[in-house]
Design a protein around this motif. Structure first.
Motif, PDB file in Angstrom:
ATOM      1  N   ARG A 103       0.854  -1.176   0.000  1.00  0.00           N
ATOM      2  CA  ARG A 103       0.000   0.000   0.000  1.00  0.00           C
ATOM      3  C   ARG A 103       0.891   1.228   0.000  1.00  0.00           C
ATOM      4  O   ARG A 103       2.034   1.166   0.437  1.00  0.00           O
ATOM      5  CB  ARG A 103      -0.900   0.015   1.254  1.00  0.00           C
ATOM      6  N   LEU A 104       0.381   2.338  -0.436  1.00  0.00           N
ATOM      7  CA  LEU A 104       1.151   3.576  -0.485  1.00  0.00           C
ATOM      8  C   LEU A 104       0.547   4.625   0.434  1.00  0.00           C
ATOM      9  O   LEU A 104       0.477   5.804   0.098  1.00  0.00           O
ATOM     10  CB  LEU A 104       1.229   4.097  -1.924  1.00  0.00           C
ATOM     11  N   SER A 105       0.150   4.175   1.609  1.00  0.00           N
ATOM     12  CA  SER A 105      -0.436   5.076   2.592  1.00  0.00           C
ATOM     13  C   SER A 105       0.664   5.753   3.397  1.00  0.00           C
ATOM     14  O   SER A 105       1.720   5.179   3.648  1.00  0.00           O
ATOM     15  CB  SER A 105      -1.355   4.293   3.519  1.00  0.00           C
ATOM     16  N   LEU A 106       0.383   6.985   3.822  1.00  0.00           N
ATOM     17  CA  LEU A 106       1.299   7.732   4.692  1.00  0.00           C
ATOM     18  C   LEU A 106       0.742   7.830   6.116  1.00  0.00           C
ATOM     19  O   LEU A 106       1.180   8.667   6.898  1.00  0.00           O
ATOM     20  CB  LEU A 106       1.529   9.136   4.120  1.00  0.00           C
ATOM     21  N   ASP A 107      -0.231   6.986   6.421  1.00  0.00           N
ATOM     22  CA  ASP A 107      -0.879   7.014   7.735  1.00  0.00           C
ATOM     23  C   ASP A 107       0.016   6.349   8.775  1.00  0.00           C
ATOM     24  O   ASP A 107       0.274   5.153   8.700  1.00  0.00           O
ATOM     25  CB  ASP A 107      -2.216   6.283   7.634  1.00  0.00           C
ATOM     26  N   PRO A 108       0.463   7.090   9.796  1.00  0.00           N
ATOM     27  CA  PRO A 108       1.340   6.502  10.809  1.00  0.00           C
ATOM     28  C   PRO A 108       0.614   5.573  11.774  1.00  0.00           C
ATOM     29  O   PRO A 108       1.267   4.856  12.547  1.00  0.00           O
ATOM     30  CB  PRO A 108       1.881   7.730  11.564  1.00  0.00           C
ATOM     31  N   ASP A 109      -0.710   5.578  11.740  1.00  0.00           N
ATOM     32  CA  ASP A 109      -1.470   4.753  12.678  1.00  0.00           C
ATOM     33  C   ASP A 109      -1.742   3.343  12.158  1.00  0.00           C
ATOM     34  O   ASP A 109      -2.310   2.518  12.881  1.00  0.00           O
ATOM     35  CB  ASP A 109      -2.789   5.437  13.021  1.00  0.00           C
ATOM     36  N   LEU A 110      -1.348   3.066  10.933  1.00  0.00           N
ATOM     37  CA  LEU A 110      -1.473   1.704  10.424  1.00  0.00           C
ATOM     38  C   LEU A 110      -0.358   0.839  11.003  1.00  0.00           C
ATOM     39  O   LEU A 110       0.578   1.343  11.625  1.00  0.00           O
ATOM     40  CB  LEU A 110      -1.391   1.711   8.896  1.00  0.00           C
ATOM     41  N   PHE A 111      -0.489  -0.456  10.803  1.00  0.00           N
ATOM     42  CA  PHE A 111       0.515  -1.369  11.343  1.00  0.00           C
ATOM     43  C   PHE A 111       1.722  -1.433  10.421  1.00  0.00           C
ATOM     44  O   PHE A 111       1.576  -1.580   9.196  1.00  0.00           O
ATOM     45  CB  PHE A 111      -0.075  -2.771  11.517  1.00  0.00           C
ATOM     46  N   TYR A 112       2.913  -1.352  11.015  1.00  0.00           N
ATOM     47  CA  TYR A 112       4.166  -1.509  10.286  1.00  0.00           C
ATOM     48  C   TYR A 112       4.988  -2.558  11.008  1.00  0.00           C
ATOM     49  O   TYR A 112       5.157  -2.496  12.233  1.00  0.00           O
ATOM     50  CB  TYR A 112       4.931  -0.175  10.213  1.00  0.00           C
ATOM     51  N   GLU A 113       5.520  -3.485  10.250  1.00  0.00           N
ATOM     52  CA  GLU A 113       6.255  -4.585  10.862  1.00  0.00           C
ATOM     53  C   GLU A 113       7.534  -4.106  11.539  1.00  0.00           C
ATOM     54  O   GLU A 113       7.947  -4.656  12.557  1.00  0.00           O
ATOM     55  CB  GLU A 113       6.596  -5.649   9.811  1.00  0.00           C
ATOM     56  N   TYR A 114       8.161  -3.114  10.965  1.00  0.00           N
ATOM     57  CA  TYR A 114       9.434  -2.630  11.501  1.00  0.00           C
ATOM     58  C   TYR A 114       9.455  -1.097  11.521  1.00  0.00           C
ATOM     59  O   TYR A 114       8.941  -0.451  10.600  1.00  0.00           O
ATOM     60  CB  TYR A 114      10.614  -3.127  10.653  1.00  0.00           C
ATOM     61  N   TRP A 115      10.092  -0.583  12.548  1.00  0.00           N
ATOM     62  CA  TRP A 115      10.340   0.857  12.682  1.00  0.00           C
ATOM     63  C   TRP A 115      11.820   1.072  12.998  1.00  0.00           C
ATOM     64  O   TRP A 115      12.428   0.266  13.722  1.00  0.00           O
ATOM     65  CB  TRP A 115       9.530   1.455  13.835  1.00  0.00           C
ATOM     66  N   GLY A 116      12.357   2.171  12.497  1.00  0.00           N
ATOM     67  CA  GLY A 116      13.699   2.564  12.897  1.00  0.00           C
ATOM     68  C   GLY A 116      13.646   3.402  14.157  1.00  0.00           C
ATOM     69  O   GLY A 116      12.567   3.750  14.661  1.00  0.00           O
ATOM     70  N   GLN A 117      14.824   3.754  14.648  1.00  0.00           N
ATOM     71  CA  GLN A 117      14.914   4.503  15.906  1.00  0.00           C
ATOM     72  C   GLN A 117      14.852   6.006  15.697  1.00  0.00           C
ATOM     73  O   GLN A 117      14.685   6.757  16.659  1.00  0.00           O
ATOM     74  CB  GLN A 117      16.215   4.140  16.630  1.00  0.00           C
ATOM     75  N   GLY A 118      14.979   6.441  14.462  1.00  0.00           N
ATOM     76  CA  GLY A 118      14.875   7.861  14.151  1.00  0.00           C
ATOM     77  C   GLY A 118      16.221   8.552  14.009  1.00  0.00           C
ATOM     78  O   GLY A 118      17.212   8.136  14.616  1.00  0.00           O
ATOM     79  N   THR A 119      16.234   9.604  13.199  1.00  0.00           N
ATOM     80  CA  THR A 119      17.421  10.437  13.039  1.00  0.00           C
ATOM     81  C   THR A 119      16.970  11.897  13.024  1.00  0.00           C
ATOM     82  O   THR A 119      15.973  12.240  12.386  1.00  0.00           O
ATOM     83  CB  THR A 119      18.202  10.059  11.763  1.00  0.00           C
ATOM     84  N   GLN A 120      17.702  12.730  13.734  1.00  0.00           N
ATOM     85  CA  GLN A 120      17.307  14.131  13.885  1.00  0.00           C
ATOM     86  C   GLN A 120      17.740  14.945  12.666  1.00  0.00           C
ATOM     87  O   GLN A 120      18.897  14.882  12.242  1.00  0.00           O
ATOM     88  CB  GLN A 120      17.933  14.728  15.137  1.00  0.00           C
ATOM     89  N   VAL A 121      16.814  15.729  12.144  1.00  0.00           N
ATOM     90  CA  VAL A 121      17.103  16.700  11.092  1.00  0.00           C
ATOM     91  C   VAL A 121      16.749  18.077  11.630  1.00  0.00           C
ATOM     92  O   VAL A 121      15.613  18.308  12.059  1.00  0.00           O
ATOM     93  CB  VAL A 121      16.300  16.408   9.812  1.00  0.00           C
ATOM     94  N   THR A 122      17.726  18.970  11.624  1.00  0.00           N
ATOM     95  CA  THR A 122      17.513  20.335  12.097  1.00  0.00           C
ATOM     96  C   THR A 122      17.884  21.303  10.984  1.00  0.00           C
ATOM     97  O   THR A 122      19.007  21.262  10.471  1.00  0.00           O
ATOM     98  CB  THR A 122      18.353  20.630  13.345  1.00  0.00           C
ATOM     99  N   VAL A 123      16.927  22.145  10.617  1.00  0.00           N
ATOM    100  CA  VAL A 123      17.155  23.136   9.570  1.00  0.00           C
ATOM    101  C   VAL A 123      17.134  24.505  10.230  1.00  0.00           C
ATOM    102  O   VAL A 123      16.097  24.974  10.691  1.00  0.00           O
ATOM    103  CB  VAL A 123      16.084  23.051   8.468  1.00  0.00           C
ATOM    104  N   SER A 124      18.297  25.111  10.273  1.00  0.00           N
ATOM    105  CA  SER A 124      18.421  26.388  10.981  1.00  0.00           C
ATOM    106  C   SER A 124      19.639  27.137  10.485  1.00  0.00           C
ATOM    107  O   SER A 124      20.651  26.542  10.109  1.00  0.00           O
ATOM    108  CB  SER A 124      18.541  26.137  12.484  1.00  0.00           C
ATOM    109  N   SER A 125      19.535  28.454  10.511  1.00  0.00           N
ATOM    110  CA  SER A 125      20.682  29.283  10.141  1.00  0.00           C
ATOM    111  C   SER A 125      21.473  29.679  11.386  1.00  0.00           C
ATOM    112  O   SER A 125      22.495  30.372  11.281  1.00  0.00           O
ATOM    113  CB  SER A 125      20.216  30.526   9.393  1.00  0.00           C
TER     114      SER A 125
END
Length: 125
Positions: A103-125
């Motif tokens: 499926r090509l859904s962007l809904d975060p509330d659906l079930f996903y078998e795997y998740w990553g731990q995340g990476t921080q992106v900061t956009v700032s001058s």
């Protein structure tokens, strides 16, 4: 250990670019749809982009269309999110997730078998 690992985040000036990677460990990404999400402080998690298991179909949130490009290299067991023309409002923790459902859904509330731990992106001058 079966996991997704994101990398490539960091601090960038407005208008700059970053490429995030999502690497699978312990399993093959070949049959999984990959979705990128992000969550800014005090905000709900939102879908950014996704790519089909073959890489032939993609979907983007309106807020990133024309600036972000999702791709995958199944031979490297890795998916990518190329982010160009970054804006301060793109600042967030970015997560990748994998689902066996084609499926090509962007809904975060659906079930996903795997998740990553995340990476921080900061956009700032």
């Amino acid at each position: 250990q079966l996991q997704l690992v994101e990398s490539g985040g960091g601090l960038v000036q407005p208008g700059g670019s970053l490429r995030l990677s999502c690497a699978a460990s312990g399993f093959s990404l070949d049959y999984y749809v990959i979705v990128w999400f992000r969550q800014a402080p005090g905000k709900e998690r939102e879908g950014v982009s996704c790519i089909s298991s073959s890489g032939s179909r993609t979907n983007y949130a309106d807020s990133v269309k024309g600036r972000f490009t999702i791709s995958r290299d199944n031979a490297k067991n890795t998916a990518y999110l190329q982010m160009n023309s970054l804006r301060p409002e793109d600042t967030a923790v970015y997560y990748c997730a994998a689902t066996f459902q084609e499926r090509l859904s962007l809904d975060p509330d659906l079930f996903y078998e795997y998740w990553g731990q995340g990476t921080q992106v900061t956009v700032s001058s």
